[in-house]
Design a protein around this motif. Structure first.
Motif, PDB file in Angstrom:
ATOM      1  N   UNK A  60       0.786  -1.000  -0.119  1.00  0.00           N
ATOM      2  CA  UNK A  60      -0.023  -0.069   0.082  1.00  0.00           C
ATOM      3  C   UNK A  60       0.925   0.871   0.080  1.00  0.00           C
ATOM      4  N   UNK A  61       0.331   1.876  -0.741  1.00  0.00           N
ATOM      5  CA  UNK A  61       0.916   3.093  -0.906  1.00  0.00           C
ATOM      6  C   UNK A  61       0.480   4.834  -0.658  1.00  0.00           C
ATOM      7  N   UNK A  62       1.605   5.671   0.554  1.00  0.00           N
ATOM      8  CA  UNK A  62       0.172   6.945   0.424  1.00  0.00           C
ATOM      9  C   UNK A  62       1.718   7.924   0.986  1.00  0.00           C
ATOM     10  N   UNK A  63       1.122   9.095   0.965  1.00  0.00           N
ATOM     11  CA  UNK A  63       1.776  10.312   0.169  1.00  0.00           C
ATOM     12  C   UNK A  63       2.227   9.963   2.011  1.00  0.00           C
ATOM     13  N   UNK A  64       3.335  11.569   2.183  1.00  0.00           N
ATOM     14  CA  UNK A  64       3.276  11.522   3.548  1.00  0.00           C
ATOM     15  C   UNK A  64       3.225  13.584   3.694  1.00  0.00           C
ATOM     16  N   UNK A  65       2.618  14.096   4.451  1.00  0.00           N
ATOM     17  CA  UNK A  65       1.453  14.753   4.914  1.00  0.00           C
ATOM     18  C   UNK A  65       0.770  15.738   3.835  1.00  0.00           C
ATOM     19  N   UNK A  66       2.081  17.053   3.088  1.00  0.00           N
ATOM     20  CA  UNK A  66       0.665  17.353   1.854  1.00  0.00           C
ATOM     21  C   UNK A  66       1.602  16.964   0.598  1.00  0.00           C
ATOM     22  N   UNK A  67       2.646  15.950   0.508  1.00  0.00           N
ATOM     23  CA  UNK A  67       3.076  15.800  -0.707  1.00  0.00           C
ATOM     24  C   UNK A  67       2.413  15.941  -2.389  1.00  0.00           C
ATOM     25  N   UNK A  68       1.192  14.703  -1.427  1.00  0.00           N
ATOM     26  CA  UNK A  68       0.709  14.401  -2.882  1.00  0.00           C
ATOM     27  C   UNK A  68       0.097  15.654  -4.243  1.00  0.00           C
ATOM     28  N   UNK A  69       0.195  16.711  -3.121  1.00  0.00           N
ATOM     29  CA  UNK A  69      -0.238  18.415  -3.963  1.00  0.00           C
ATOM     30  C   UNK A  69       1.170  18.848  -5.153  1.00  0.00           C
ATOM     31  N   UNK A  70       2.644  18.333  -4.551  1.00  0.00           N
ATOM     32  CA  UNK A  70       3.166  19.006  -5.056  1.00  0.00           C
ATOM     33  C   UNK A  70       3.827  17.129  -6.447  1.00  0.00           C
ATOM     34  N   UNK A  71       3.652  16.583  -6.294  1.00  0.00           N
ATOM     35  CA  UNK A  71       3.388  15.368  -6.585  1.00  0.00           C
ATOM     36  C   UNK A  71       3.486  14.870  -7.905  1.00  0.00           C
ATOM     37  N   UNK A  72       3.650  16.153  -8.986  1.00  0.00           N
ATOM     38  CA  UNK A  72       3.841  15.841 -10.288  1.00  0.00           C
ATOM     39  C   UNK A  72       4.507  16.969 -11.678  1.00  0.00           C
ATOM     40  N   UNK A  73       5.339  16.106 -12.164  1.00  0.00           N
ATOM     41  CA  UNK A  73       6.432  16.799 -13.117  1.00  0.00           C
ATOM     42  C   UNK A  73       6.754  18.062 -13.201  1.00  0.00           C
ATOM     43  N   UNK A  74       5.880  19.190 -13.053  1.00  0.00           N
ATOM     44  CA  UNK A  74       5.608  20.102 -13.276  1.00  0.00           C
ATOM     45  C   UNK A  74       6.203  20.628 -12.064  1.00  0.00           C
ATOM     46  N   UNK A  75       5.831  20.318 -10.917  1.00  0.00           N
ATOM     47  CA  UNK A  75       6.696  20.736  -9.234  1.00  0.00           C
ATOM     48  C   UNK A  75       8.394  19.897  -9.249  1.00  0.00           C
ATOM     49  N   UNK A  76       8.638  19.169 -10.278  1.00  0.00           N
ATOM     50  CA  UNK A  76       9.873  18.254  -9.449  1.00  0.00           C
ATOM     51  C   UNK A  76      10.791  19.052 -10.138  1.00  0.00           C
TER      52      UNK A  76
END
Length: 142
Positions: A60-76
């Motif tokens: 099972x996968x989960x993001x830590x804190x608000x990571x999901x909001x910034x987990x995209x190629x634009x942000x990287x």
């Protein structure tokens, strides 16, 4: 260590001490990552602005804190996520998060600490500033 520090029971003493020392003296709440299946060992992807954990037991996968909001190629941009690894070669960790708290009790900084399950090596693998509010929801997203 700060007098207002709070540490969940599930965080190993080594990792809690490491995170307390890495935080610069601000009050912190340190919470342990626990999967829905009860697992406490993870493979972790990290970059400067986030982290995602995968339970080594159930996958099972989960993001830590608000990571999901910034987990995209634009942000990287130049900071694509990579697998956290220990100098011993292991990629399995106990994970905990230190939430640095402001004077009003809101989260101001998120620090992801990992402790290798093979040799006990501890390190900060990601940390980022929180510049919005309210932030109470972050405290449950470990």
């Amino acid at each position: 260590m700060h007098a207002d520090d709070q540490v969940d029971e599930g965080v190993s003493a080594d990792l809690a001490a490491f995170l307390r020392n890495a935080d610069g003296g601000r009050p912190v709440k340190i919470a342990s990552s626990v999967c829905g299946c009860g697992g406490r060992v993870f493979f972790v992807l990290v970059n400067a602005s986030g982290a995602e954990r995968e339970c080594s037991g159930c996958g099972s996968r989960a993001f830590i804190a608000d990571s999901e909001e910034y987990w995209n190629e634009e942000s990287w941009e130049d900071d694509e996520p990579g697998a956290a690894g220990c100098p011993c070669g292991s990629r399995e960790f106990e994970a905990a998060v230190a939430f640095s708290l402001g004077g009003d009790g809101s989260v101001r900084w998120v620090t992801v600490g990992l402790r290798c399950v093979r040799d006990g090596f501890c390190g900060v693998f990601a940390d980022w500033k929180i510049d919005y509010g309210p932030t109470d929801h972050l405290l449950t997203m470990v």
